[in-house]
Design a protein around this motif. Structure first.
Motif, short mmCIF file in Angstrom:
data_model
loop_
_atom_site.label_atom_id
_atom_site.label_comp_id
_atom_site.label_asym_id
_atom_site.label_seq_id
_atom_site.Cartn_x
_atom_site.Cartn_y
_atom_site.Cartn_z
N CYS A 1 0.71 -1.13 0.00
CA CYS A 1 0.03 0.09 0.18
C CYS A 1 0.87 1.12 0.05
N CYS B 1 -1.26 -1.30 5.65
CA CYS B 1 -1.36 -2.77 5.44
C CYS B 1 -0.52 -3.62 6.28
N GLY B 2 0.80 -2.81 6.65
CA GLY B 2 1.82 -3.80 7.69
C GLY B 2 2.57 -4.49 6.76
N CYS C 1 5.07 -4.16 4.99
CA CYS C 1 6.64 -3.66 5.03
C CYS C 1 7.02 -3.70 6.34
N CYS D 1 7.59 1.46 4.71
CA CYS D 1 7.02 2.43 3.69
C CYS D 1 6.78 3.80 3.93
S1 FES Z 1 2.19 -0.56 5.43
FE1 FES Z 1 1.54 -1.22 3.42
S2 FES Z 1 3.29 -1.11 2.28
FE2 FES Z 1 3.79 -0.09 4.08
#
Ligand code: FES
Ligand code: FES
Lengths: 158, 767
Positions: free
Chosen positions: A40, A45-46, A48, A60
């Motif tokens: 994302c 979304c976590g 990364c 990110c």
């Molecule tokens: S939180 Fe989704 S790519 Fe970093």
């Protein structure tokens, strides 16, 4: 610019880093560590999630330059050589991995929870993983995996 | 050069045949972060591709000037429709989608130009330098109007209707003692797979191109891409890279043609990776629908008739709209016996985002509507909703609304009974309140006051595999050889592993059929025959069948060879534990000895039994191969003051024919149910005047671990005699029945009509 960063215990350096680049880009495209995923690029979304100086962070959202002189641990740094970390082992064993795109971020988040909390209850586990989206599993087997990893770790500690 | 890593190393020791639950062969690579997804691919000297998309839902293009973009340092090529060497059109069912828009754009986000640059940021910046002249037009956004108003401008030469299908059964004008009707709407859901659209195109010396990518169907991509590139098929070679989920969203092309065009033009490898916002524009979504339903029943609760009019908004291009209309109408009455019906379905073009395949294709929409109707009917009759469903449940031998006789088990009543009889969660009022478990959770919005509980059911029927006369098949190549003194099998198909666990099942089948512990799965690519799509819950069935057939062909050759060597008939020989054994269990020879230096390789196809097109007038016909069935029961708590919903428990019973890998089956049911929950209470691409208002994970919400309740899952195995091993497709049904179960539970809790999903707080508070 040049960025110096310790990644998974190794001193690494990247040249010609553009100021707008994220730590995620630095890791994936410059340092050859594509384990942390880009789903994302907005902190939602976590996928990364990495440890930054021991604290989980969305790579990110961290500018590459902000990582200067700091310590990063990614999913690639969880295993001890060939030996998987217990949380990795339990993800495999419990079927918590389907497409696996969310897995690296979830592993770091789950690893952190188990480091901090010896016997997390269900509500605590859910809270700790609430920042990590998974589109495939419905989370049930991920919960199983974290419970198993926590139990194993508690067993070893006894 | 193969930038994709192998999904498995030969040293992994994994055991388990069909019916067992061996672990995924790619699991360890995935937890180590070493599994190469399509967005991880890298090539020395590669360029980054980017796409310029239309800001308008509907406009004429008056001119495109790429010169300023081309002058940006680091930019290597900027291409428009004029640079497409082959045919600038593709499509899954109808060839109606331009690879790059030429004279008009039909949706916001339609690709207009592409470019390649040294750094992704240069590429993004350079896009802004491309000048496109637009003459903005009024968008067509109301699907019902698009179906009937012939005065509207035509978005495509044949008008705005993609498909109309009518089904008439029994007496379409039958009358009944008890009648209920309703109008239901469903918003536009997104597949929201986590791994973004991405791939790497590498120009080849023969003038062709090698494309490494995430997709659901390599061969259909190959055909469409080669046509646009003006190249013969054999010069466009595709290899599957790691796929981060699909759910139907990777059936249509995204970056395939674009990355290849750029690679061929620049002579360099070109990688394209969409970011999340672009991903929302770069793939097709689930069709939103408006559905008018009327059910008639006797006062004892027997269904007499169903009449329905279904409108599916296909958006700018056809994609899977014809199939959505086919599935939507043929499945429109649900898993119930209904003697009389009149069903009409329209799929239309509009200037809304293009809609195509998503898990539960065409069945999700009517199931929400007819299951809402079943509750309404139960209320009108004063009957228990589960009882009404059981009473009308179809069973083996039933004829469905298209007149097709169900000649395989259909345990619908039992599925409903099973979820109904599962234990209920404790009432929150009687147990100590943990606010984390209440609607609103840690936001501390309630301590239980204003919270009401409801229970609801959802039951569905979904067709498996491709339908309406399509020859839907798969191909498998199986090789048996001696490596390191041991017989090893290798399975090679073009079937896409998108996360569902197909690689595991392929190994299980080969281990079972060939009696060898060690089986590897070759990366999927187009150097082996077509496997069809990883969709329609069909891969275990169809590719599983092909792997079985190829294994059996290999085994036959082994037996023939063994017979020759041993001087006995091959009759009764079997493979087990790396040995050839006789029917009485006597070990005849070691497999490795019989194989020696000579590998045995066989390629086989599996075609499922034929289906037939629907009669265009009456909609009668044996359109489907097989059906899957599932039932959910949802328990919800609703904070009626704030309109917040907490799904407390979501239980499911499903018939899978044969659980090839029981743990993976359960995992599919859990994951599918989560997507159904998402559609019930949160997931919607919000479109206004043809424009998407929430293309991000900040604003398009998918369920988190806090939203998913615990699930009880009951898996039935009523073998389908027509399917390999008796399997029944698993992936889709749980997504479909979860949504109405939750909607019905919220209705039961609140007494509100709730004719639209997702149900949002304002629907509950009336604000
Ligand atoms: S939180 Fe989704 S790519 Fe970093
Ligand atoms: S396993 Fe696919 S997103 Fe979690």
């Amino acid at each position: 610019m040049r960025v110096n960063v310790t990644v998974n215990g190794e001193d690494r350096q990247a040249d010609h880093v553009w100021e707008g680049e994220s730590l995620l880009y630095l890791l994936r495209e410059r340092l050859g560590l594509p384990g942390s995923k880009n789903a994302c690029e907005q902190g939602e979304c976590g996928s990364c999630t990495v440890y930054l100086d021991g604290v989980p962070a969305c790579a990110c959202l961290v500018a590459a330059g902000q990582a200067e002189g700091r310590e990063v641990r990614t999913v690639e740094g969880l295993a001890d050589g060939e030996a998987l970390d217990p949380v990795q082992e339990s993800f495999v064993e419990c079927g918590a991995v389907q497409c696996g795109f969310c897995t690296p971020g979830l592993l770091v988040a789950a690893h952190d929870l188990i480091e901090r909390t010896s016997e997390p209850g269900d509500a605590e586990i859910r809270e700790a993983l609430a920042g990590n989206l998974c589109r495939c599993t419905g989370y049930e087997k991920i919960l199983d995996a974290v419970r198993l990893a926590a139990a194993r770790k508690a067993e070893v500690a006894k | 050069m193969n930038p994709a890593r192998s999904p498995q190393t030969l040293d992994d020791t994994i055991t388990g045949g069909i019916g067992e639950s061996p672990l995924r062969p790619d699991g360890v690579l995935k937890v180590r972060g070493e599994f190469a997804y399509s967005s991880d691919l890298w090539h020395e000297d590669m360029l980054w591709g980017a796409t310029l998309r239309s800001p308008h839902p509907h406009a004429l293009i008056t001119g495109i000037d790429t010169s300023a973009a081309l002058a940006v340092p680091g930019v290597h090529a900027v291409l428009t429709h004029e640079d497409v060497p082959g045919e600038n059109v593709y499509g899954l069912k109808y060839q109606d989608t331009p690879a790059l828009a030429a004279d008009r754009v039909r949706y916001q986000g339609e690709p207009v130009a592409i470019l390649a640059a040294d750094h992704p940021e240069i590429a993004r910046q350079a896009l802004k330098e491309i000048e496109v002249g637009y003459e903005v037009l009024e968008p067509i956004t109301d699907p019902e109007r698009a179906a009937h108003d012939h005065t509207l401008p035509h978005l495509h030469p044949d008008g705005n209707l993609v498909r109309y299908q009518r089904i008439v059964r029994g007496d379409p004008d039958a009358e009944a003692e008890v009648v209920v009707s309703g109008v239901y709407e469903i918003g536009m859901q997104d597949q929201a797979f986590l791994g973004p659209e991405s791939g790497l195109a590498v120009p080849a010396e023969d003038g062709g191109v090698d494309l490494y990518l995430a997709t659901q169907w390599l061969h259909v991509d190959q055909r469409q891409t080669a046509k646009a590139l003006g190249l013969p098929l054999e010069k466009v070679r595709l290899t599957l890279s790691g796929v981060g989920g699909a759910f139907g969203g990777r059936e249509d092309l995204s970056m395939q043609i674009h990355s290849c065009l750029l690679a061929l033009r620049t002579g360099k490898p070109v990688k394209m990776v969409y970011n999340r916002e672009e991903s929302f524009f770069g793939h097709v979504h689930r069709h939103p629908a408006k559905m008018y339903y009327e059910h008639g029943a006797t006062k004892d609760g027997d269904l007499v008739y169903v009449r329905a009019r279904l409108y599916f908004d296909g958006g700018a291009y056809a994609s899977k709209t014809p199939v959505v209309v086919g599935n939507g109408t043929t499945l429109s009455v649900g898993p119930y016996d209904v003697p009389n019906a009149r069903i009409e379905g329209w799929g239309v073009y509009s200037n809304n985002p293009t809609c195509g395949a998503m898990r539960g294709l065409g069945a999700v929409q009517p199931t929400y509507a007819y299951e809402s109707q079943m509750d309404k009917l139960a209320a009108a009759l004063g009957m228990d909703p589960a009882e009404l469903r059981i009473r009308n449940a179809m069973s083996e031998g039933s004829a469905n609304v298209t007149g097709q006789v169900i000649d395989f088990p259909a345990p619908v009543a039992e599925l409903v009974q099973r979820v109904r009889d599962m234990p209920l969660p404790p009432e929150h009022r009687t147990s100590p309140v943990d606010i984390r478990n209440l609607p609103g959770g840690t936001s501390n919005t309630t301590h239980g006051e204003g919270v009401v509980r409801g229970i609801g059911y959802g039951v569905t029927i979904k067709n498996i595999s491709y339908a309406e006369g399509l020859d839907d098949y798969s191909t498998a190549r199986v090789r048996l050889e001696v490596l390191g003194g041991e017989a090893v099998a290798m399975v090679h198909t073009a079937a896409a592993e998108v996360g569902q666990g197909l690689v595991t099942v392929q190994q299980q089948i080969a281990r079972t059929e060939l009696g060898v512990p060690r089986v590897t799965v070759h990366p999927a690519d187009t150097s082996v025959g077509d496997a069809g799509s990883s969709s329609a819950s069909r891969q275990t069935y169809v590719t599983g069948g092909a792997v079985r057939n190829a294994c059996r062909a290999v085994a036959e050759r082994v037996f023939a060879r063994a017979a020759g060597r041993l001087g006995r008939s091959p009759e009764g020989m079997a493979l087990s534990g790396g040995k050839i054994v006789a029917s009485d269990g006597e070990v005849l020879a070691a497999l490795a000895d019989i194989l020696g230096e000579d590998a045995i390789e066989e390629t086989r196809e599996y075609h499922h039994r034929p289906t037939h097109p629907l009669d265009p007038e009456t909609g009668q016909g044996d359109a489907h191969v097989q059906y899957g069935f599932s039932a959910h029961r949802a328990v919800v708590d609703v904070d009626t003051e704030l309109g917040l919903v907490k799904v407390v428990q979501l239980d499911c019973a499903q018939d899978v024919g044969k659980a090839m890998n029981p743990d993976a089956v359960v995992a599919q049911i859990q994951g599918g149910s989560a997507q159904g929950l998402g559609l019930a209470v949160m997931e919607e691409i919000q479109v206004r005047d043809g424009k998407v208002r929430n293309p991000s994970f900040t604003d398009y919400l998918i369920p988190t671990v806090l939203d998913m309740p615990p699930m009880r899952i009951d898996v039935l195995e009523r073998a389908d005699p027509h399917a390999p091993y008796g399997v029944r497709g698993v992936g889709e049904p749980p997504t479909i029945s979860a949504t109405p179960a939750i909607a019905n539970a919220i209705r039961a809790a609140t007494g509100l009509e709730l004719p639209r999903v997702p149900i949002r707080p304002e629907h509950l508070t009336g604000t």
